[in-house]
Design a protein around this motif. Structure first.
Motif, PDB file in Angstrom:
ATOM      1  N   SER A 102       4.369 -11.845 -20.259  1.00 25.71           N
ATOM      2  CA  SER A 102       3.288 -12.081 -19.303  1.00 25.71           C
ATOM      3  C   SER A 102       3.480 -11.242 -18.046  1.00 25.71           C
ATOM      4  N   MET A 103       4.707 -11.186 -17.532  1.00 24.52           N
ATOM      5  CA  MET A 103       4.969 -10.389 -16.345  1.00 24.52           C
ATOM      6  C   MET A 103       4.820  -8.901 -16.646  1.00 24.52           C
ATOM      7  N   ALA A 104       5.173  -8.480 -17.870  1.00 22.60           N
ATOM      8  CA  ALA A 104       4.968  -7.078 -18.248  1.00 22.60           C
ATOM      9  C   ALA A 104       3.476  -6.753 -18.277  1.00 22.60           C
ATOM     10  N   CYS A 105       2.670  -7.684 -18.779  1.00 23.91           N
ATOM     11  CA  CYS A 105       1.217  -7.486 -18.783  1.00 23.91           C
ATOM     12  C   CYS A 105       0.684  -7.380 -17.356  1.00 23.91           C
ATOM     13  N   PHE A 106       1.192  -8.213 -16.470  1.00 23.88           N
ATOM     14  CA  PHE A 106       0.757  -8.187 -15.070  1.00 23.88           C
ATOM     15  C   PHE A 106       1.156  -6.867 -14.413  1.00 23.88           C
ATOM     16  N   ASN A 107       2.394  -6.421 -14.637  1.00 24.06           N
ATOM     17  CA  ASN A 107       2.844  -5.150 -14.054  1.00 24.06           C
ATOM     18  C   ASN A 107       2.062  -3.969 -14.610  1.00 24.06           C
ATOM     19  N   GLU A 108       1.779  -3.995 -15.902  1.00 23.09           N
ATOM     20  CA  GLU A 108       1.002  -2.909 -16.497  1.00 23.09           C
ATOM     21  C   GLU A 108      -0.416  -2.884 -15.939  1.00 23.09           C
ATOM     22  N   THR A 109      -0.963  -4.056 -15.660  1.00 22.19           N
ATOM     23  CA  THR A 109      -2.294  -4.113 -15.047  1.00 22.19           C
ATOM     24  C   THR A 109      -2.274  -3.496 -13.660  1.00 22.19           C
ATOM     25  N   MET A 110      -1.217  -3.773 -12.886  1.00 18.22           N
ATOM     26  CA  MET A 110      -1.131  -3.176 -11.550  1.00 18.22           C
ATOM     27  C   MET A 110      -0.827  -1.683 -11.617  1.00 18.22           C
ATOM     28  N   ARG A 111      -0.294  -1.224 -12.724  1.00 18.40           N
ATOM     29  CA  ARG A 111      -0.146   0.231 -12.886  1.00 18.40           C
ATOM     30  C   ARG A 111      -1.521   0.865 -13.069  1.00 18.40           C
ATOM     31  N   LEU A 112      -2.322   0.311 -13.972  1.00 23.51           N
ATOM     32  CA  LEU A 112      -3.646   0.869 -14.239  1.00 23.51           C
ATOM     33  C   LEU A 112      -4.620   0.625 -13.092  1.00 23.51           C
ATOM     34  N   TYR A 113      -4.479  -0.504 -12.430  1.00 25.79           N
ATOM     35  CA  TYR A 113      -5.387  -0.860 -11.340  1.00 25.79           C
ATOM     36  C   TYR A 113      -4.566  -1.272 -10.115  1.00 25.79           C
ATOM     37  N   PRO A 114      -3.896  -0.320  -9.470  1.00 23.77           N
ATOM     38  CA  PRO A 114      -3.104  -0.683  -8.279  1.00 23.77           C
ATOM     39  C   PRO A 114      -4.003  -1.320  -7.237  1.00 23.77           C
ATOM     40  N   PRO A 115      -3.670  -2.513  -6.776  1.00 28.26           N
ATOM     41  CA  PRO A 115      -4.575  -3.228  -5.861  1.00 28.26           C
ATOM     42  C   PRO A 115      -4.956  -2.420  -4.623  1.00 28.26           C
ATOM     43  N   ALA A 116      -3.994  -1.752  -4.010  1.00 27.97           N
ATOM     44  CA  ALA A 116      -4.280  -0.896  -2.846  1.00 27.97           C
ATOM     45  C   ALA A 116      -3.799   0.512  -3.190  1.00 27.97           C
ATOM     46  N   PRO A 117      -4.673   1.362  -3.736  1.00 23.51           N
ATOM     47  CA  PRO A 117      -4.208   2.586  -4.393  1.00 23.51           C
ATOM     48  C   PRO A 117      -3.932   3.792  -3.503  1.00 23.51           C
ATOM     49  N   ILE A 118      -4.220   3.696  -2.207  1.00 28.38           N
ATOM     50  CA  ILE A 118      -3.998   4.848  -1.333  1.00 28.38           C
ATOM     51  C   ILE A 118      -2.987   4.479  -0.253  1.00 28.38           C
ATOM     52  N   ILE A 119      -1.901   5.260  -0.165  1.00 26.54           N
ATOM     53  CA  ILE A 119      -0.921   5.106   0.909  1.00 26.54           C
ATOM     54  C   ILE A 119      -0.938   6.407   1.703  1.00 26.54           C
ATOM     55  N   SER A 120      -1.313   6.330   2.960  1.00 24.39           N
ATOM     56  CA  SER A 120      -1.525   7.569   3.717  1.00 24.39           C
ATOM     57  C   SER A 120      -0.781   7.551   5.045  1.00 24.39           C
ATOM     58  N   ARG A 121      -0.332   8.722   5.446  1.00 25.47           N
ATOM     59  CA  ARG A 121       0.376   8.925   6.712  1.00 25.47           C
ATOM     60  C   ARG A 121      -0.057  10.281   7.298  1.00 25.47           C
ATOM     61  N   TYR A 122       0.471  10.616   8.483  1.00 20.72           N
ATOM     62  CA  TYR A 122       0.313  11.965   9.017  1.00 20.72           C
ATOM     63  C   TYR A 122       1.660  12.405   9.573  1.00 20.72           C
ATOM     64  N   ALA A 123       1.908  13.702   9.542  1.00 17.45           N
ATOM     65  CA  ALA A 123       3.185  14.244   9.998  1.00 17.45           C
ATOM     66  C   ALA A 123       3.195  14.337  11.520  1.00 17.45           C
ATOM     67  N   ILE A 124       4.090  13.595  12.150  1.00 19.72           N
ATOM     68  CA  ILE A 124       4.207  13.647  13.611  1.00 19.72           C
ATOM     69  C   ILE A 124       4.741  15.005  14.050  1.00 19.72           C
ATOM     70  N   ASN A 125       5.719  15.513  13.321  1.00 20.05           N
ATOM     71  CA  ASN A 125       6.271  16.856  13.557  1.00 20.05           C
ATOM     72  C   ASN A 125       6.274  17.618  12.240  1.00 20.05           C
ATOM     73  N   ALA A 126       6.320  18.939  12.321  1.00 24.11           N
ATOM     74  CA  ALA A 126       6.370  19.751  11.114  1.00 24.11           C
ATOM     75  C   ALA A 126       7.613  19.391  10.300  1.00 24.11           C
ATOM     76  N   ASP A 127       7.491  19.474   8.995  1.00 28.31           N
ATOM     77  CA  ASP A 127       8.588  19.100   8.102  1.00 28.31           C
ATOM     78  C   ASP A 127       8.570  20.046   6.904  1.00 28.31           C
ATOM     79  N   GLU A 128       9.591  19.925   6.069  1.00 30.36           N
ATOM     80  CA  GLU A 128       9.669  20.754   4.877  1.00 30.36           C
ATOM     81  C   GLU A 128      10.398  19.975   3.789  1.00 30.36           C
TER      82      GLU A 128
END
Length: 476
Positions: A334-360
């Motif tokens: 059951s937990m594997a089914c739940f995790n697989e569902t969150m893989r296909l349908y991640p509840p919050a699918p965008i994680i976004s940031r901005y670079a405060i300083n240049a990086d590499e």
């Protein structure tokens, strides 16, 4: 090359014995080759439904570097780069302005949107509530709430919008466990207002995507703004009443609200405004992860009846005389089914940031102020990271296959110091809901059109999730 059809909706299919649900087709054209029309079409698609604006390169390459309307965009698509940016160099990456433009009008300085000193203080205040000890203590009340509400939600042989049923149930669990049911009596009004502001305010404004200066006004949705105002008024009334009872030495519940009101640190107690922001955050976001995932899971099981039979056998065999906080350990499929569902349908699918300083990273330049975005919809379906990436295959979260999944390959609860504070709560809640609901009921999809994923902060079915209910056994 013909323009990409963002509105195309492929039919669900079976692939090598695995069910592949209907989902947006990634845009095949590399952003490096986009012309102005491509950029405008992508912006329009993002503002309407961000998961439909996924590109093929984000599902196949280790990273994407692009430019949209003069703004640098970095999309890390491999676990090592994601770990570097979001964990190892987290202090160099602030919350993205588009993300904040969506969430701050609703949550203000709640834990999800707060930054700097305000965020650190909030995290210190809230963390004690979500320790394993406290989370386990919530389990009996979770179980009692679900058992009590099932007959009110489902009638055998009748149609139901499973999406709305799960939203209501998860909200009542949240109300009973974190607020001692003191907002339960307003559940219909609260759920209606949460739905309004998530659907009307919970999408990016094209002006923010285009980088239009902030001094140029955005015309907000008045209905959504009124819904937020009503919810905040209710929360303010509740917290003021609780504070008065505490000051009068009247016994009060030892719950989330009481903890917030009693917080003391080097900066003093939390203000009324801070408490209001945190409560609204947990009302608005605290019930969404579990309810959305269970909604998509019910659909997937209605199509993959072999997986459903296995899940039903497992919950039927569960010894419910065990404390409910122990149920998840006895429900691996059951937990594997739940995790697989969150893989296909991640509840919050965008994680976004901005670079405060240049990086590499590994020779890849990340300019100052560059937007950095992890698209979990694409990461969780990446062609080099997953076998049969578009298919429902819960066995990938079992045994050795589960051990092979990189920590930064599967991120339904985020990562780093801003990982979801309620992760344990959500997983425990999911196990309890699955054990009780699927033991007593079966759900069959009730529409000729497959459900379509729509991102409004969370990934939800665009037109609900119509199901026909079959009772498997009598409710307690």
């Amino acid at each position: 090359m013909a323009r990409h059809n963002y509105n195309f909706r492929p039919a669900p299919r079976w692939e090598d014995g695995y069910f592949v649900p209907s989902a947006p087709v990634p845009m095949p054209k590399d952003p490096d080759d986009w012309d102005l029309i491509d950029q405008l079409q992508s912006t329009r698609a993002i503002s309407r439904n961000a998961v439909a604006a996924t590109t093929e390169v984000t599902c196949t390459k280790p990273y994407v570097v692009a430019s949209m309307f003069g703004q640098s965009l970095i999309v890390p698509c491999n676990p090592a780069m994601i770990k570097y940016i979001f964990v190892e160099q987290a202090e160099n990456y602030g919350l993205n302005s588009i993300r904040q433009a969506i969430l701050r009008p609703i949550l203000k300085d709640g834990l999800i949107t707060a930054e700097g000193r305000i965020w650190k203080r909030a995290r210190r205040a809230l963390s004690p509530l979500f320790t394993p000890r406290h989370t386990k203590a919530f389990a009996p009340k979770m179980s009692a709430t679900v058992t009590r509400e099932l007959p009110n939600l489902f009638k055998s042989g009748e149609p139901v919008d499973f999406n709305q049923a799960m939203l209501r149930l998860a909200y009542l669990v949240l109300s009973d466990t974190l607020f001692s049911a003191e907002i339960g009596g307003e559940s219909n009004a609260v759920l209606r207002d949460v739905g309004i502001f998530l659907s009307t305010l919970g999408k990016p404004n094209p002006m923010d995507i285009l980088g239009v200066p902030k001094f140029i006004p955005r015309f907000g949705n008045r209905e959504g703004q009124r819904a937020v105002k009503r919810l905040r008024s209710l929360v303010q009334e509740l917290s003021q009443d609780r504070r008065a009872r505490i000051e009068a030495s009247v016994d009060v519940p030892d719950d989330f609200l009481t903890l917030l009101l009693k917080v003391e640190d080097t900066d003093g107690p939390l203000s009324d405004a801070e408490i209001e922001d945190h409560i609204v955050t947990f009302i608005g976001a605290g019930h969404e992860t579990t309810s959305r995932a269970l909604t998509w899971l019910a659909y997937l099981l209605s199509q993959d009846t072999k997986a459903r039979d296995q899940l039903e056998a497992e919950v039927d065999a569960l010894d419910t005389t065990l404390p409910p906080e122990q149920w998840a350990a006895h429900m691996p499929w059951s937990m594997a089914c739940f995790n697989e569902t969150m893989r296909l349908y991640p509840p919050a699918p965008i994680i976004s940031r901005y670079a405060i300083n240049a990086d590499e990273y590994d020779g890849i330049e990340i300019p100052k102020n560059a937007n950095v975005m992890v698209n979990l919809w694409a990461l969780h379906r990446h062609r080099t990271l997953w076998d049969r990436p578009d298919a429902f295959d819960p066995s990938r979260f079992m045994g050795e296959r589960a051990s092979a999944i990189d920590r930064f390959q599967y991120l339904p609860f985020g990562m780093g110091h801003r990982v979801c504070i309620g992760q344990r709560f959500a997983l425990q809640e999911a196990a309890i809901l699955m054990a009780i609901i699927f033991k007593h009921y079966r759900f069959d999809y009730n529409s000729d059109s497959p459900p379509w994923p729509l991102m409004r902060i969370t990934v939800q079915p665009e037109d609900g999730m119509p199901m026909i209910v079959t009772q498997r056994r009598e409710t307690p």
